[in-house]
Structure formats: structure tokens, C-alpha cells
Design a protein around this motif. Structure first.
Motif, PDB file in Angstrom:
ATOM      1  N   GLN A   1       0.839  -1.188   0.000  1.00  0.00           N
ATOM      2  CA  GLN A   1       0.000   0.000   0.000  1.00  0.00           C
ATOM      3  C   GLN A   1       0.875   1.240   0.000  1.00  0.00           C
ATOM      4  N   LEU A   2       0.506   2.236  -0.780  1.00  0.00           N
ATOM      5  CA  LEU A   2       1.217   3.507  -0.839  1.00  0.00           C
ATOM      6  C   LEU A   2       0.297   4.589  -0.302  1.00  0.00           C
ATOM      7  N   GLY A   3       0.765   5.344   0.686  1.00  0.00           N
ATOM      8  CA  GLY A   3       0.001   6.455   1.241  1.00  0.00           C
ATOM      9  C   GLY A   3       0.607   7.772   0.799  1.00  0.00           C
ATOM     10  N   VAL A   4      -0.255   8.749   0.511  1.00  0.00           N
ATOM     11  CA  VAL A   4       0.185  10.069   0.074  1.00  0.00           C
ATOM     12  C   VAL A   4      -0.426  11.114   1.009  1.00  0.00           C
ATOM     13  N   ASN A   5       0.383  12.019   1.510  1.00  0.00           N
ATOM     14  CA  ASN A   5      -0.084  13.090   2.389  1.00  0.00           C
ATOM     15  C   ASN A   5      -0.765  14.159   1.550  1.00  0.00           C
TER      16      ASN A   5
ATOM     17  N   GLU B   1       6.921  19.296   8.630  1.00  0.00           N
ATOM     18  CA  GLU B   1       7.303  18.306   9.639  1.00  0.00           C
ATOM     19  C   GLU B   1       6.827  16.895   9.320  1.00  0.00           C
ATOM     20  N   THR B   2       6.039  16.741   8.261  1.00  0.00           N
ATOM     21  CA  THR B   2       5.479  15.430   7.923  1.00  0.00           C
ATOM     22  C   THR B   2       6.073  14.887   6.632  1.00  0.00           C
ATOM     23  N   LYS B   3       6.047  13.587   6.498  1.00  0.00           N
ATOM     24  CA  LYS B   3       6.524  12.926   5.280  1.00  0.00           C
ATOM     25  C   LYS B   3       5.460  13.013   4.197  1.00  0.00           C
ATOM     26  N   ASP B   4       5.862  13.015   2.943  1.00  0.00           N
ATOM     27  CA  ASP B   4       4.926  13.088   1.829  1.00  0.00           C
ATOM     28  C   ASP B   4       4.375  11.725   1.434  1.00  0.00           C
ATOM     29  N   PHE B   5       5.146  10.653   1.661  1.00  0.00           N
ATOM     30  CA  PHE B   5       4.730   9.308   1.252  1.00  0.00           C
ATOM     31  C   PHE B   5       4.913   8.312   2.389  1.00  0.00           C
ATOM     32  N   ASP B   6       4.105   7.262   2.348  1.00  0.00           N
ATOM     33  CA  ASP B   6       4.190   6.177   3.317  1.00  0.00           C
ATOM     34  C   ASP B   6       4.013   4.864   2.569  1.00  0.00           C
TER      35      ASP B   6
ATOM     36  N   VAL C   1       5.725   8.906  10.265  1.00  0.00           N
ATOM     37  CA  VAL C   1       4.871   9.963   9.747  1.00  0.00           C
ATOM     38  C   VAL C   1       5.540  11.330   9.862  1.00  0.00           C
ATOM     39  N   PHE C   2       6.194  11.575  10.989  1.00  0.00           N
ATOM     40  CA  PHE C   2       6.836  12.864  11.245  1.00  0.00           C
ATOM     41  C   PHE C   2       8.349  12.726  11.141  1.00  0.00           C
ATOM     42  N   ASP C   3       9.020  13.836  10.931  1.00  0.00           N
ATOM     43  CA  ASP C   3      10.477  13.846  10.923  1.00  0.00           C
ATOM     44  C   ASP C   3      11.030  13.546  12.300  1.00  0.00           C
ATOM     45  N   TRP C   4      10.250  13.811  13.348  1.00  0.00           N
ATOM     46  CA  TRP C   4      10.645  13.546  14.729  1.00  0.00           C
ATOM     47  C   TRP C   4       9.711  12.453  15.278  1.00  0.00           C
ATOM     48  N   GLY C   5      10.128  11.724  16.262  1.00  0.00           N
ATOM     49  CA  GLY C   5       9.277  10.722  16.908  1.00  0.00           C
ATOM     50  C   GLY C   5       9.206   9.413  16.153  1.00  0.00           C
ATOM     51  N   GLU C   6       8.380   8.525  16.661  1.00  0.00           N
ATOM     52  CA  GLU C   6       8.254   7.174  16.101  1.00  0.00           C
ATOM     53  C   GLU C   6       6.844   6.865  15.597  1.00  0.00           C
ATOM     54  N   SER C   7       6.008   7.866  15.356  1.00  0.00           N
ATOM     55  CA  SER C   7       4.626   7.653  14.926  1.00  0.00           C
ATOM     56  C   SER C   7       4.570   7.022  13.541  1.00  0.00           C
ATOM     57  N   LYS C   8       3.685   6.021  13.396  1.00  0.00           N
ATOM     58  CA  LYS C   8       3.449   5.365  12.105  1.00  0.00           C
ATOM     59  C   LYS C   8       1.951   5.298  11.862  1.00  0.00           C
ATOM     60  N   ASN C   9       1.559   5.211  10.597  1.00  0.00           N
ATOM     61  CA  ASN C   9       0.153   5.130  10.239  1.00  0.00           C
ATOM     62  C   ASN C   9      -0.427   3.760  10.554  1.00  0.00           C
TER      63      ASN C   9
END
Length: 83
Positions: free
Chosen positions: A4-8, A31-36, A64-72
Motif C-alpha cells: 500500500q502507498l500512502g500520500v499526504n 514536519e510530515t513525510k509526503d509518502f508512506d 509519519v513525522f520527521d521527529w518521533g516514532e509515529s506510524k500510520n
């Protein structure tokens, strides 16, 4: 199951606390990534030939973010009727 490809598409946030007025909005685009990239898993159960229940879960591998460990992560449940 499959890739799966996610787009912000939207990075704005509203800072609002319950019972208070809107504290303003901000844009987290920098601060967020463009793709997942992730994987989607799903099951379907046919109750009858026309009625079914479906469940899906998608899990992102990228932060998801440049900082931290958050994932979708996303869970879905559906009840459907074929006609």
C-alpha cells in the motif's frame, strides 16, 4: 494482503480544547513525510450469498513525522449487500 502507498494530502491541524474557542490552525507540511509505504490486510465473511462482513487493517512502515516514532495505522469494518 498486499502493498500500500500512502500520500499526504492534508497537513493542517486545529488546536482546540473541549469547551474552549478555536486556538488557531497550523500547517505541519514541513514536519510530515509526503509518502508512506505499508501493507494492507483484509478478510471477508459471506453471511449469505448477498450479505457480507468485511474487515481491513493497513499498517504503515514509514515514520509519519520527521521527529518521533509515529506510524500510520487504519482499521475498517464494513457490512455490505450484493445486488
Amino acid at each position: 494482503m498486499g502493498p500500500q502507498l500512502g500520500v499526504n494530502v492534508y497537513s493542517k491541524v486545529t488546536n482546540k480544547e473541549p469547551g474552549r474557542r478555536d486556538d488557531g490552525t497550523g500547517d505541519n507540511r514541513d514536519e510530515t513525510k509526503d509518502f508512506d509505504i505499508g501493507v494492507g490486510l483484509g478478510l471477508t465473511y459471506n453471511i449469505t450469498s448477498d450479505v457480507f462482513v468485511q474487515g481491513r487493517y493497513s499498517l504503515g512502515f514509514s515514520k509519519v513525522f520527521d521527529w518521533g516514532e509515529s506510524k500510520n495505522g487504519n482499521a475498517q469494518i464494513a457490512i455490505g449487500y450484493r445486488f
